[in-house]
Design a protein around this motif. Structure first.
Motif, PDB file in Angstrom:
ATOM      1  N   HIS B  96     -35.692  -4.414  -1.006  1.00 21.50           N
ATOM      2  CA  HIS B  96     -34.327  -3.857  -0.984  1.00 21.50           C
ATOM      3  C   HIS B  96     -33.582  -4.315   0.265  1.00 21.50           C
ATOM      4  O   HIS B  96     -32.431  -4.739   0.203  1.00 21.50           O
ATOM      5  CB  HIS B  96     -34.358  -2.323  -0.998  1.00 21.50           C
ATOM      6  N   VAL B  97     -34.268  -4.199   1.397  1.00 18.56           N
ATOM      7  CA  VAL B  97     -33.621  -4.589   2.660  1.00 18.56           C
ATOM      8  C   VAL B  97     -33.235  -6.068   2.597  1.00 18.56           C
ATOM      9  O   VAL B  97     -32.094  -6.449   2.909  1.00 18.56           O
ATOM     10  CB  VAL B  97     -34.570  -4.344   3.868  1.00 18.56           C
ATOM     11  N   TRP B  98     -34.159  -6.871   2.166  1.00 17.65           N
ATOM     12  CA  TRP B  98     -33.941  -8.323   2.081  1.00 17.65           C
ATOM     13  C   TRP B  98     -32.772  -8.641   1.141  1.00 17.65           C
ATOM     14  O   TRP B  98     -31.908  -9.469   1.447  1.00 17.65           O
ATOM     15  CB  TRP B  98     -35.244  -8.976   1.632  1.00 17.65           C
ATOM     16  N   ASP B  99     -32.741  -7.946  -0.011  1.00 18.52           N
ATOM     17  CA  ASP B  99     -31.645  -8.174  -0.971  1.00 18.52           C
ATOM     18  C   ASP B  99     -30.289  -7.835  -0.361  1.00 18.52           C
ATOM     19  O   ASP B  99     -29.322  -8.574  -0.536  1.00 18.52           O
ATOM     20  CB  ASP B  99     -31.855  -7.332  -2.241  1.00 18.52           C
ATOM     21  N   ILE B 100     -30.237  -6.729   0.343  1.00 21.54           N
ATOM     22  CA  ILE B 100     -28.959  -6.315   0.953  1.00 21.54           C
ATOM     23  C   ILE B 100     -28.518  -7.360   1.978  1.00 21.54           C
ATOM     24  O   ILE B 100     -27.365  -7.790   2.004  1.00 21.54           O
ATOM     25  CB  ILE B 100     -29.099  -4.919   1.620  1.00 21.54           C
ATOM     26  N   LEU B 101     -29.465  -7.787   2.819  1.00 24.69           N
ATOM     27  CA  LEU B 101     -29.128  -8.755   3.865  1.00 24.69           C
ATOM     28  C   LEU B 101     -28.702 -10.089   3.251  1.00 24.69           C
ATOM     29  O   LEU B 101     -27.726 -10.715   3.691  1.00 24.69           O
ATOM     30  CB  LEU B 101     -30.323  -8.969   4.803  1.00 24.69           C
ATOM     31  N   GLN B 102     -29.415 -10.514   2.229  1.00 25.90           N
ATOM     32  CA  GLN B 102     -29.085 -11.796   1.585  1.00 25.90           C
ATOM     33  C   GLN B 102     -27.702 -11.770   0.965  1.00 25.90           C
ATOM     34  O   GLN B 102     -26.935 -12.723   1.073  1.00 25.90           O
ATOM     35  CB  GLN B 102     -30.115 -12.096   0.501  1.00 25.90           C
ATOM     36  N   ALA B 124     -42.039  -7.858  10.292  1.00 27.35           N
ATOM     37  CA  ALA B 124     -42.767  -9.111  10.009  1.00 27.35           C
ATOM     38  C   ALA B 124     -42.254  -9.734   8.711  1.00 27.35           C
ATOM     39  O   ALA B 124     -42.060 -10.950   8.626  1.00 27.35           O
ATOM     40  CB  ALA B 124     -44.266  -8.828   9.921  1.00 27.35           C
ATOM     41  N   PHE B 125     -42.020  -8.889   7.730  1.00 27.30           N
ATOM     42  CA  PHE B 125     -41.511  -9.360   6.432  1.00 27.30           C
ATOM     43  C   PHE B 125     -40.168 -10.077   6.603  1.00 27.30           C
ATOM     44  O   PHE B 125     -39.956 -11.167   6.066  1.00 27.30           O
ATOM     45  CB  PHE B 125     -41.367  -8.152   5.496  1.00 27.30           C
ATOM     46  N   LEU B 126     -39.280  -9.479   7.359  1.00 24.40           N
ATOM     47  CA  LEU B 126     -37.943 -10.076   7.535  1.00 24.40           C
ATOM     48  C   LEU B 126     -38.009 -11.328   8.402  1.00 24.40           C
ATOM     49  O   LEU B 126     -37.311 -12.319   8.133  1.00 24.40           O
ATOM     50  CB  LEU B 126     -36.977  -9.055   8.142  1.00 24.40           C
ATOM     51  N   LYS B 128     -40.356 -13.430   8.668  1.00 21.23           N
ATOM     52  CA  LYS B 128     -40.887 -14.534   7.868  1.00 21.23           C
ATOM     53  C   LYS B 128     -39.775 -15.199   7.050  1.00 21.23           C
ATOM     54  O   LYS B 128     -39.870 -16.359   6.675  1.00 21.23           O
ATOM     55  CB  LYS B 128     -41.979 -14.007   6.927  1.00 21.23           C
ATOM     56  N   ARG B 129     -38.732 -14.439   6.791  1.00 19.18           N
ATOM     57  CA  ARG B 129     -37.615 -14.968   5.998  1.00 19.18           C
ATOM     58  C   ARG B 129     -36.443 -15.408   6.866  1.00 19.18           C
ATOM     59  O   ARG B 129     -35.318 -15.565   6.379  1.00 19.18           O
ATOM     60  CB  ARG B 129     -37.208 -13.918   4.961  1.00 19.18           C
ATOM     61  N   GLY B 130     -36.721 -15.537   8.147  1.00 17.17           N
ATOM     62  CA  GLY B 130     -35.708 -16.114   9.027  1.00 17.17           C
ATOM     63  C   GLY B 130     -34.699 -15.127   9.604  1.00 17.17           C
ATOM     64  O   GLY B 130     -33.704 -15.521  10.200  1.00 17.17           O
ATOM     65  N   ILE B 131     -34.965 -13.830   9.440  1.00 14.76           N
ATOM     66  CA  ILE B 131     -34.060 -12.822  10.003  1.00 14.76           C
ATOM     67  C   ILE B 131     -34.504 -12.496  11.434  1.00 14.76           C
ATOM     68  O   ILE B 131     -35.697 -12.315  11.690  1.00 14.76           O
ATOM     69  CB  ILE B 131     -34.092 -11.518   9.166  1.00 14.76           C
ATOM     70  N   THR B 132     -33.558 -12.425  12.351  1.00 13.29           N
ATOM     71  CA  THR B 132     -33.871 -11.979  13.705  1.00 13.29           C
ATOM     72  C   THR B 132     -33.794 -10.452  13.737  1.00 13.29           C
ATOM     73  O   THR B 132     -32.749  -9.880  13.437  1.00 13.29           O
ATOM     74  CB  THR B 132     -32.861 -12.557  14.718  1.00 13.29           C
ATOM     75  N   VAL B 133     -34.901  -9.825  14.075  1.00 13.90           N
ATOM     76  CA  VAL B 133     -34.951  -8.356  14.114  1.00 13.90           C
ATOM     77  C   VAL B 133     -35.163  -7.921  15.560  1.00 13.90           C
ATOM     78  O   VAL B 133     -36.132  -8.334  16.196  1.00 13.90           O
ATOM     79  CB  VAL B 133     -36.098  -7.818  13.238  1.00 13.90           C
ATOM     80  N   THR B 134     -34.257  -7.096  16.074  1.00  8.44           N
ATOM     81  CA  THR B 134     -34.397  -6.621  17.448  1.00  8.44           C
ATOM     82  C   THR B 134     -34.550  -5.111  17.463  1.00  8.44           C
ATOM     83  O   THR B 134     -33.719  -4.384  16.919  1.00  8.44           O
ATOM     84  CB  THR B 134     -33.167  -7.007  18.298  1.00  8.44           C
ATOM     85  N   GLU B 135     -35.622  -4.649  18.088  1.00 11.90           N
ATOM     86  CA  GLU B 135     -35.783  -3.215  18.319  1.00 11.90           C
ATOM     87  C   GLU B 135     -34.822  -2.799  19.427  1.00 11.90           C
ATOM     88  O   GLU B 135     -34.716  -3.491  20.447  1.00 11.90           O
ATOM     89  CB  GLU B 135     -37.218  -2.905  18.770  1.00 11.90           C
ATOM     90  N   SER B 136     -34.134  -1.673  19.248  1.00 19.00           N
ATOM     91  CA  SER B 136     -33.184  -1.262  20.279  1.00 19.00           C
ATOM     92  C   SER B 136     -33.681  -0.089  21.121  1.00 19.00           C
ATOM     93  O   SER B 136     -33.220   0.112  22.237  1.00 19.00           O
ATOM     94  CB  SER B 136     -31.824  -0.921  19.659  1.00 19.00           C
TER      95      SER B 136
END
Lengths: 195, 471
Positions: B96-102, B124-126, B128-136
């Motif tokens: 779901h997250v990936w679909d929304i972002l795409q 890790a999932f995101l 792997k798909r080239g999304i930059t994920v930053t913990e805030s």
């Protein structure tokens, strides 16, 4: 497909429900422990790392703001009492608020139990103002203080606003060595002007 | 280790205890301080024990009527203009997250703390798909930069010293490695995070509570990081476990009073934020996620673990957690609550966790929603023993202990014999590396001449008359 997943989750929950359905409990009216609301509120704001000021009127508040933040170049006020130099109503995109030094916002009410103030999307105009700004000045009528969280939740109307925040002092963290530091990500300081 | 997949919690704990003379005492001290603050905060609320009872009942009521409250929440959230998704498991959640972002062509995400997203392995999932994920959240960001999961629900990097963080930040964001001042380090991360907030296409949060009555959800932070993530990028995605539901807005009066008092002993978190539909000019996507919760609901011995509000009080008070560190558990959830949650995800992998407890019961005492944590730990031991998960040597040892704990009469005689036994137990057994990693660096405890129970019975007998005058 989506509807399918929904029904799957709901059916799974339904099929696993414990046989014994627990009743919603009776909730008594707990005795109020805070009597002098304003004094308690002031102490709790200080405990939370905020500061309390009592300007006599709007003119005094404006002067107080200038003396408190002499180096501020961008001041954005959502209140008619205080003048700033950034018009919140002209903001199209939250990113435009990234350079705000001081934001001035009027809170709906405060909570004596813990020093929180209640701010909604309607009070902030643009939600990001409450979080991108380096310093916050909160205007609060000293008459608008409720005793505790039980009373506080009687005053919030979540169905009327997309966003509401109980703010208790400035941003804080103790994630490094359990040492308290203010200004982690949100505001570095929070001043309450009783006005 | 015979089974590669199985978490060897004792070996992990030993590694934490043995690294030096600094980390474990500091960890123990900081968490015990949180526990003492919690006690003071709880004592200051006259109705505290009544609140625990009520909070427990509200949670049990909600969980036993969960389908109704989930539908009510969904209806109200939809009415407010949120998009609502359902996920049976981690894979569906992440999809779901990936679909929304795409769909929005979003490449960078800023996220606040969410144990559910941890559980789903979302980052890790995101990535792997080239999304930059930053913990805030600062603690989470520290852990992310060190490529470690959080070690504590509320204080993710509490097992690290300021020196560790200074070294880490020097490597990752170019701070002065010799400057270990938490103010300096926090400021450096504030400045580093700022641009990431502004670059992100979506902000992600979890939720502490979801309110059926209004379709709102509540996020509690001290840093305000969840609010920036929700207020600055145009898209807000919230991951909500289906057990987070509460019926009414007024319930929050009880739960907000308890959450931070239990966690850190503060009156509340600095920010208690209520999201009801998308903000002006933004989008709100809510992913209601099961991921094993419905199955847990059907476990008669363990379903009440779903009441957990993730305050971390059980971790702060746990003598075993305080000394072993959270990473030893090798799981998303550590500490006493982790021991009873983790096996519901993977019994074999977490089969040794239930033995990582002294069964002292302190976790049960401090739990704000009255989960019988220590009883459930014991029940998990029985499950593990019945399913023969443990290596034979441990099964024999724990089997004897288990039988004693199951029979109070036996326990009592064992207890009064223990002081004698301890005196004569060979040193190598008590301080054996493999059998007892706790023993190293520790002096033997001095046993009292009599057990508490012996003393109490004597005292009662002696003071019988005196006692009865008061009744």
């Amino acid at each position: 497909m989506e509807n399918n997943t929904r029904n799957h989750v709901l059916a799974a929950v339904e099929s696993q429900l414990p046989l014994n359905r627990i009743a919603y409990p009776a909730i008594p009216a707990f005795p109020k422990t805070v009597t002098d609301l304003l004094t308690a509120f002031e102490q709790r704001v200080a405990d939370a790392g905020g500061e309390i000021f009592r300007p006599a009127d709007a003119v005094a508040a404006q002067a107080l703001l200038a003396s408190q933040f002499p180096g501020a170049s961008v001041i954005c006020s959502v209140t008619p009492e205080i003048k700033g130099n950034r018009d919140i109503h002209a903001v199209q995109n939250p990113h435009e608020l990234a350079d705000v030094d001081v934001a001035v916002i009027r809170a709906r009410f405060g909570v004596a139990e813990n020093g929180m103030v209640w701010l909604t999307q309607e009070d902030l105009e643009v939600n990001a103002l409450g979080f991108l700004s380096q310093h916050l000045v909160i205007l609060l009528s000293p008459q608008s203080i409720v005793c505790d969280m039980y009373d506080a939740y009687l005053r919030v109307h979540l169905e009327d606003t997309a966003y509401g925040c109980f703010m208790m002092g400035p941003s804080a963290t103790a994630d490094i060595g359990a040492v308290l530091v203010h200004g982690a990500q949100g505001a570095r300081s929070l001043s309450v002007y009783l006005l | 280790m015979g089974d590669e997949k199985k978490v060897d919690v004792a070996a992990n704990a030993a590694a934490f205890l043995e690294q030096d003379e600094v980390h474990e005492p500091m960890h123990d001290k900081n968490l015990w301080a949180a526990r003492m603050h919690r006690d003071a905060a709880a004592r200051a609320v006259p109705e505290w024990e009544e609140l625990r009872k009520i909070a427990s009942q509200i949670k049990e009521h909600t969980l036993t009527h969960l389908p109704d409250y989930l539908r009510e929440f969904e209806n109200n959230a939809l009415k407010r203009g949120a998009k609502v998704y359902w996920a049976r498991d981690a894979a569906e959640h992440n999809q779901h997250v990936w679909d929304i972002l795409q769909e929005k062509n979003i490449r960078a995400v800023i996220k606040s703390k969410s144990m559910l997203q941890e559980e789903c392995g979302m980052t890790a999932f995101l990535e792997k798909r080239g999304i930059t994920v930053t913990e805030s959240d600062l603690g989470e960001r520290i852990q992310q930069l060190d490529d470690q999961p959080p070690s504590h629900i509320v204080m993710p990097a509490i097992h690290k010293t300021p020196e560790d963080v200074a070294q880490l930040f020097a490597r990752s964001i170019g701070t002065d490695p010799g400057n270990t001042d938490p103010h300096y380090l926090t400021e450096a991360m504030r400045n580093d995070a700022r641009k990431r907030f502004l670059e992100a296409g979506a902000g992600m949060t979890g939720a502490n509570f979801a309110i059926a009555e209004t379709g709102s959800f509540v996020v509690c932070t001290n840093e305000g990081n969840a609010d920036i993530g929700a207020a600055v990028p145009p898209v807000h995605i919230a991951s909500i476990g289906i057990e987070k539901l509460l019926p009414k807005v007024s319930d929050l009066g009880i739960f907000i009073r308890m959450l931070s008092r239990s966690a850190l002993g503060t009156l509340a978190t600095q920010y208690t934020s209520h999201f009801s539909g998308p903000r002006r000019g933004g989008e709100l996507h809510i992913i209601l996620t099961d991921n094993g919760r419905s199955r847990r609901l059907g476990m008669p011995d363990f379903w009440t673990s779903l009441k957990c509000i993730r305050c971390g009080a059980c971790m702060n008070t746990c003598p075993v957690y305080r000394r072993s560190g959270g990473l030893a558990y090798g799981a998303t959830y550590s500490g006493p609550i982790g021991i009873i949650l983790d096996p519901t995800f993977d019994e074999s992998r977490y089969s040794e966790l239930p033995y990582h407890s002294s069964l002292c019961g302190s976790c049960t005492e401090v739990c704000p929603v009255k989960i019988d944590i220590s009883d459930q730990i014991l029940k998990w031991r029985k499950v593990m023993a019945a399913k023969k998960y443990l290596p034979v040597s441990r099964r024999l040892a724990f089997g004897a202990a288990g039988r004693i704990f199951e029979h109070p009469q036996l326990f009592r005689s064992a207890e009064s014999m223990a002081s004698g036994a301890l005196r004569f137990t060979p040193h190598f057994l008590l301080y054996n590396k493999v059998l007892n990693p706790w023993g190293r660096h520790r002096e033997l405890p001095h046993f009292a001449g009599q057990t508490f129970r012996e003393w109490y019975l004597q005292y009662r007998a002696k003071n019988n008359d005196h006692g009865e005058q008061h009744t």
